[in-house]
Design an enzyme around this catalytic site. Structure first.
Site, PDB file in Angstrom:
ATOM      1  N   ASP A 289     -13.525  -0.281  19.144  1.00 55.47           N
ATOM      2  CA  ASP A 289     -14.241  -0.081  17.882  1.00 55.47           C
ATOM      3  C   ASP A 289     -15.418  -1.048  17.778  1.00 55.47           C
ATOM      4  O   ASP A 289     -16.518  -0.671  17.393  1.00 55.47           O
ATOM      5  CB  ASP A 289     -13.290  -0.341  16.703  1.00 55.47           C
ATOM      6  CG  ASP A 289     -12.164   0.687  16.675  1.00 55.47           C
ATOM      7  OD1 ASP A 289     -12.305   1.723  17.339  1.00 55.47           O
ATOM      8  OD2 ASP A 289     -11.161   0.436  15.985  1.00 55.47           O
TER       9      ASP A 289
ATOM     10  N   SER B 269      -7.829  -3.905  23.796  1.00 58.19           N
ATOM     11  CA  SER B 269      -7.154  -3.289  22.664  1.00 58.19           C
ATOM     12  C   SER B 269      -8.071  -2.299  21.973  1.00 58.19           C
ATOM     13  O   SER B 269      -9.268  -2.232  22.245  1.00 58.19           O
ATOM     14  CB  SER B 269      -6.733  -4.361  21.664  1.00 58.19           C
ATOM     15  OG  SER B 269      -7.870  -4.850  20.986  1.00 58.19           O
ATOM     16  N   LYS B 270      -7.484  -1.544  21.066  1.00 59.70           N
ATOM     17  CA  LYS B 270      -8.224  -0.563  20.303  1.00 59.70           C
ATOM     18  C   LYS B 270      -9.397  -1.204  19.561  1.00 59.70           C
ATOM     19  O   LYS B 270     -10.485  -0.662  19.512  1.00 59.70           O
ATOM     20  CB  LYS B 270      -7.271   0.093  19.312  1.00 59.70           C
ATOM     21  CG  LYS B 270      -7.829   1.290  18.604  1.00 59.70           C
ATOM     22  CD  LYS B 270      -6.870   1.772  17.534  1.00 59.70           C
ATOM     23  CE  LYS B 270      -7.249   1.253  16.174  1.00 59.70           C
ATOM     24  NZ  LYS B 270      -8.641   1.489  15.802  1.00 59.70           N
ATOM     25  N   ARG B 271      -9.126  -2.383  19.015  1.00 57.64           N
ATOM     26  CA  ARG B 271     -10.145  -3.129  18.290  1.00 57.64           C
ATOM     27  C   ARG B 271     -11.417  -3.341  19.098  1.00 57.64           C
ATOM     28  O   ARG B 271     -12.516  -3.233  18.580  1.00 57.64           O
ATOM     29  CB  ARG B 271      -9.605  -4.503  17.874  1.00 57.64           C
ATOM     30  CG  ARG B 271      -8.652  -4.453  16.720  1.00 57.64           C
ATOM     31  CD  ARG B 271      -9.311  -4.985  15.448  1.00 57.64           C
ATOM     32  NE  ARG B 271      -8.574  -4.582  14.261  1.00 57.64           N
ATOM     33  CZ  ARG B 271      -8.719  -3.404  13.668  1.00 57.64           C
ATOM     34  NH1 ARG B 271      -9.574  -2.507  14.152  1.00 57.64           N
ATOM     35  NH2 ARG B 271      -8.020  -3.112  12.601  1.00 57.64           N
TER      36      ARG B 271
END
Length: 523
Positions: free
Chosen positions: A283, A278-280
């Site tokens: 990051d 996921s994007k998380r």
RNA sequence: GGCCUGUUCGUCUAGUGGUUAGGACGUAUCCCUUUCACGGAUAAAACACGGGUUCGACUCCCGUACGGGCUACCA
């Protein structure tokens, strides 16, 4: 007969030309998993002389994110995954946005109703929730709207015909649900997983047509794939559980003979722990998951993409092609043409693949090493520090030539080779402390004199001169070079000192050496 | 919970009944080298577990464990 089947096996008789589609939903930026699905579809199409179609699945108007469909197209363009048909590139099956196809779905939903394969349902969200709760409390195996529970709900099966008509005429909101038959086994063949069978008892009467007048994914997907003559549905694994529903829809619509073949791709997993990437994760672990930089229109949050991080599209494609697929040879670096040639759904992995940032970097590095100095120098311009000095093209090319073996990304040529663009600021001699012995100063002073006398300031000339000097003075290279390097670059690593000096030019090299010399207090 | 699906070095994977289980990334060491890198070499590192089937299982079957997906008027 034997001859015929032989011919069939060697000559592709295109009874059904290959037509595949990538069908993203514009609910956010396309991420690496979607990108890989697009890539595999594209490779499969090219490999089989087929057509690659982009279809925007925007049936859920409430989840649309502004700019998402544009982002998808921009991303495909950056990755050079061109679609043969799609929005803005009509191919006879337009439109390619489901929202623009709104009026074609209704008739198929109605057709299913009149054939007894679907029905109207008037239940409110509240009533549905109560039904699920009731079934759960009763310990039912499945808490779903199915052949049993539908009999307790408000729909055109339980309600009198007149009542149904009255409700519809009165404008009461309703949905259309598929009527899943009971006691059957739905079987289909998946090109990657093999035969998959599921009992209709475990299927629920999914909504196929929503109260807002839009179809759900399931109906839209089947109708469009049929209408667009899609031959193979290549999509993510998350669709495997609902494929039996789709098979049933093809059957009820009378299209089973034209049903595409299915291939469900394994998911891309996060690099650590478990779960879908996921994007998380990006990051948190510091790597991109999106091809292009994305700014969330709602929150304003910006996620840097592969492009902004200095990844080459061909490296990203090569890398993600290998996440779940393998040609079976030991070759790892593939051009687009080679990928097309080698690609096959048969060799797609069944299990999910973890995203590995280190491997991604390695691929990028490989591609960077293969770029010419000229290509690299042109890429560098957006990353260049403030342009107080005019960097000539030759100068940049030389910097690239010396630095490219040492970096993975173009911008690192500048960050790792910052001393090419400005003189190092040296305030002490700690880094070369051990080399600073009596005599070193006069030695370097003499060397600077010789450098000044050089008429040709080429790398070879400098190298020869320094080597001769070291031999003449009977010292070790290691006694002198590190100090020179430190004065010239301010660091202890990098290309050969003579190479750096020749690129910098005589004046600059001499200036830096003299500046460094001032720090030496010893004679 | 139910259903579906998956499981070879840390990671990506090769392997389709008999292999010293191969490669790549990463890691370590060595060589090259003023240095850093590149390149080269070497090393450590895997068949989830338990039952079958078989003369023989990483390969086939069953189960268990663990992972993942789905379970919305989202796709």
């Amino acid at each position: 007969m034997v001859l015929f089947s032989y011919l069939r096996s060697v000559i592709p008789i295109n009874m059904n030309p290959v037509r595949v589609r990538f069908a993203p939903s514009p609910t956010g930026p396309l991420h690496i998993g979607g990108l890989r699905t697009a890539l595999y579809n594209y490779l499969f199409a090219r490999k089989n002389n087929g057509t690659f179609i982009l279809r925007i699945e925007d049936t859920d108007q409430s989840r649309l994110v502004p700019g998402a469909d544009e982002y998808i197209i921009d991303s495909l363009n950056w990755c050079r995954i061109p679609f043969d048909e799609g929005p803005g590139n009509e191919g006879g099956y337009e439109p390619y946005r489901q929202s623009e196809r709104k009026n074609i779905y209704r008739q198929y939903a109605e057709k299913l109703v009149s054939a007894g394969h679907a029905y109207y349902a008037f239940d409110s969200a509240d009533e549905l929730e109560q039904m699920r709760k009731r079934l759960k409390d009763a310990g039912a195996k499945n808490q779903q709207y199915d052949s049993i529970s539908r009999m307790q709900m408000k729909n055109s099966i339980t309600l009198p015909e007149g009542d149904v008509k009255r409700r519809i005429d009165a404008g009461e909101p309703y949905v259309i649900r598929i009527k899943i038959p009971s006691g059957e086994t739905v079987t289909f063949k998946d090109l990657i997983h093999g035969t998959v069978a599921i009992h209709t008892f475990d299927l629920d009467d999914k909504v196929i047509y929503k109260s807002d007048g839009m179809p759900t994914y399931h109906l839209a997907n089947v109708v469009d794939d049929y209408l667009m003559k899609i031959s193979h549905v290549i999509r993510g694994d998350e669709w495997l559980p609902s494929t039996p529903l789709h098979v049933l829809l093809y059957r009820f619509l009378g299209w089973e003979d034209a049903m595409p073949q299915f291939a469900h791709l394994p998911l891309i997993l996060r690099p650590d722990g478990n779960g879908k990437l996921s994007k998380r994760d990006g990051d948190r672990l510091g790597f991109p998951v999106f091809p292009l930089t994305w700014k969330d229109p709602a929150t304003g949050e910006v996620s840097e993409g592969f492009r902004a991080r200095g990844y080459f599209p061909e490296a990203v494609m090569n890398f993600i092609a290998f996440l779940g697929w393998n040609p079976g040879t030991e070759q790892e670096l593939f051009t687009r043409e080679e990928l097309i040639d080698a690609f096959s759904l048969d060799s797609v992995q069944k299990a999910g693949a973890r995203f590995d940032n280190e491997k991604a970097k390695w691929f990028n590095q490989q591609y960077l090493h293969r770029k010419t100095d000229d290509e690299l120098s042109r890429m560098l311009s957006p990353f260049l520090p403030e342009k107080k000095i005019h960097y000539s093209n030759d100068f940049l090319k030389n910097v690239c030539r010396l630095m490219k073996e040492r970096v993975s990304f173009p911008h690192e040529i500048i960050s790792h080779g910052d001393y090419f663009f400005s003189a190092p600021v040296i305030s002490d001699l700690k880094a070369v402390e051990k080399k600073i012995k009596p005599g070193i100063k006069s030695l370097i002073e003499e060397l600077v004199n010789r450098i000044n006398r050089l008429t040709v300031f080429s790398s070879e000339e400098i190298d020869n001169m320094i080597k001769g000097f070291i031999a003449e003075k009977n010292i070790n290279t290691a006694e002198l070079l590190p100090v020179l390097r430190y004065f010239i670059t301010g660091t202890s690593g990098g290309p050969s000192v003579h190479e750096i000096m020749s690129v910098l030019g005589k004046n600059e090299a001499v200036n830096r050496l003299n500046t460094g010399l001032q720090l030496i207090i010893l004679p």
